[in-house]
Design an enzyme around this catalytic site. Sequence first.
Site, short mmCIF file in Angstrom:
data_model
loop_
_atom_site.label_atom_id
_atom_site.label_comp_id
_atom_site.label_asym_id
_atom_site.label_seq_id
_atom_site.Cartn_x
_atom_site.Cartn_y
_atom_site.Cartn_z
N GLY A 1 0.60 -1.25 -0.11
CA GLY A 1 -0.22 0.20 0.26
C GLY A 1 1.29 1.54 0.29
N TYR A 2 0.54 3.16 0.65
CA TYR A 2 0.41 3.39 0.31
C TYR A 2 1.10 4.02 -1.11
CZ TYR A 2 1.86 7.86 2.08
OH TYR A 2 2.05 9.54 1.70
N GLN B 1 14.35 -8.90 -4.15
CA GLN B 1 13.34 -9.69 -3.68
C GLN B 1 13.26 -10.44 -4.91
OE1 GLN B 1 9.80 -7.82 -1.71
NE2 GLN B 1 8.94 -7.09 -3.34
N GLN C 1 7.58 -10.00 7.96
CA GLN C 1 9.07 -9.60 7.17
C GLN C 1 9.65 -7.94 7.43
OE1 GLN C 1 6.81 -8.66 2.77
NE2 GLN C 1 8.03 -6.37 3.69
N SER D 1 9.09 5.28 -4.10
CA SER D 1 9.55 4.07 -2.52
C SER D 1 8.30 5.07 -1.31
CB SER D 1 10.63 4.30 -2.22
OG SER D 1 10.04 3.45 -0.91
N HIS E 1 4.58 1.74 -8.25
CA HIS E 1 3.32 0.59 -8.18
C HIS E 1 2.49 0.39 -9.30
CE1 HIS E 1 3.77 1.50 -3.74
NE2 HIS E 1 4.34 -0.20 -3.95
P1 AMP Z 1 5.98 -2.24 -1.42
O1 AMP Z 1 4.27 -2.13 -1.55
O2 AMP Z 1 7.09 -1.45 -1.61
O3 AMP Z 1 5.90 -3.96 -1.34
O4 AMP Z 1 6.40 -3.03 -3.81
C1 AMP Z 1 5.69 -3.81 -4.02
C2 AMP Z 1 5.68 -3.63 -5.44
O5 AMP Z 1 5.70 -2.89 -5.69
C3 AMP Z 1 6.64 -4.72 -5.28
O6 AMP Z 1 6.98 -5.54 -6.66
C4 AMP Z 1 7.97 -3.27 -6.03
O7 AMP Z 1 9.54 -3.97 -5.56
C5 AMP Z 1 7.61 -2.96 -6.80
N1 AMP Z 1 8.16 -1.30 -6.65
C6 AMP Z 1 8.52 -0.31 -5.39
N2 AMP Z 1 8.64 0.83 -5.45
C7 AMP Z 1 9.03 0.58 -7.09
C8 AMP Z 1 9.29 1.38 -8.08
N3 AMP Z 1 10.05 2.86 -7.46
N4 AMP Z 1 9.24 1.72 -9.44
C9 AMP Z 1 9.03 -0.03 -10.03
N5 AMP Z 1 8.84 -0.83 -8.91
C10 AMP Z 1 8.40 -0.18 -7.76
#
Ligand code: AMP
Length: 286
Positions: A31-32, A160, A64, A192, A37
Site C-alpha cells: 500500500g501507500y 526480492q 517481514q 518508494s 506500483h
Molecule cells: P512495496 O509496496 O514496497 O512492498 O512494493 C510492492 C511492489 O512494488 C514490489 O514488487 C516492489 O518492487 C514494487 N515497487 C516499489 N517501488 C517501485 C518503483 N519505484 N518502481 C517499480 N516498482 C516498484
Amino acid sequence: MRIVPTVAAMQKLARRWKRAGGKIGFVPTMGYLHDGHLSLVREARKRVGKSGVVVVSIYVNPTQFAPTEDLSKYPRDLQRDLKMCRGEGVDVVFTPGDAEIYPGKAEGKYSTYVVEENLGRVMEGAARPVHFRGVTTVVAKLFNIVLPDVSVFGQKDFQQAAIIQRMTRDLNFPVQIIVAPTRREADGLAMSSRNKYLDAEQRAQAVILFHALQAAKTAVAKKFVSAAKLKQDLREFLTAAPLARLDYVEFFDPETLQPVAQVKRGTHMALAVFFGKTRLIDNSQL
Ligand code: AMP
C-alpha cells in the site's frame, strides 16, 4: 472495482474466474501506492488483456519486519490507494488484516514459513535477517489465495524479485513472474513509500543513491575495476550527501547474487543508505 477483505471470498472469486477461463494478473503491495506500483498494475493488465482480471493486494506484512523496524509507522492510506487503483482500472483490491493472513499467530497457533536458503543470505538478507522469510511466506500464501497466472514485481527490489522467481520455480507455483523496471522521480530518486519519511533536506540529498549508480556506471564503462576500489570510491562519493549513512554497497552476479571481485559492464550494483532512521535501497545493472 471490488474490495475483498477475506481469504475465503478472494479464493472463491479467483476460482470462479479460473473456471470461466479468465487470466488473473496479480500485483502484491504494502500500500501507500505511488506510480511505481501503478506501473506494475499496467504491466499486469498488458499481460492478461481486457478479458483478464487484475488483482492488487494491499497488506503490510508484519513477518517481514524485524521488531526494531518501521512496521507500526509504515505509511498507510487505504482510501487514497483505492482511488488510485480505481483510476488504473484494477478489478479487485484484496485488503486482508493480520487475522486473515496469520490466524492464531498471537496465540502461537501459526507456525508455517517458507524459506529460500541461498539468494536470501546476502545484501538485504544479511542486513535484515527475518525479512525474506516473511516475504516468501506471504507471497506463497497470496499465490494460493489469489491464484494468479501472472504476478508482477519491481526491479526496485531486485533481490526480492530474484528470490520470488526462485521460490516460484522451486515450489512449482504455476505463476509467471514478471520483473518491471524501477520508476523514478524527475531527479532520479527511485519511487518508494518510504520516501515520505524524508524531510526536505534528506529528500534533496537522497538522490545520491541514483548518482552513485551513475558514477559506478561511468567508472566501469570502459574498464574492469576492483570491487574493493570502487566501494572505497563510492564511500567517498557519498560524503557529498552529509546526511547519508551507507549501510552497504555490493557488486554481484545478477543470477547468483554472489559478490564479484572485479566489476565490469553488466555487473549488478545494489546499495542501501540511511537518512536518519529511513533506509533507502536502489540497484542497477552497470
Ligand atoms: P512495496 O509496496 O514496497 O512492498 O512494493 C510492492 C511492489 O512494488 C514490489 O514488487 C516492489 O518492487 C514494487 N515497487 C516499489 N517501488 C517501485 C518503483 N519505484 N518502481 C517499480 N516498482 C516498484
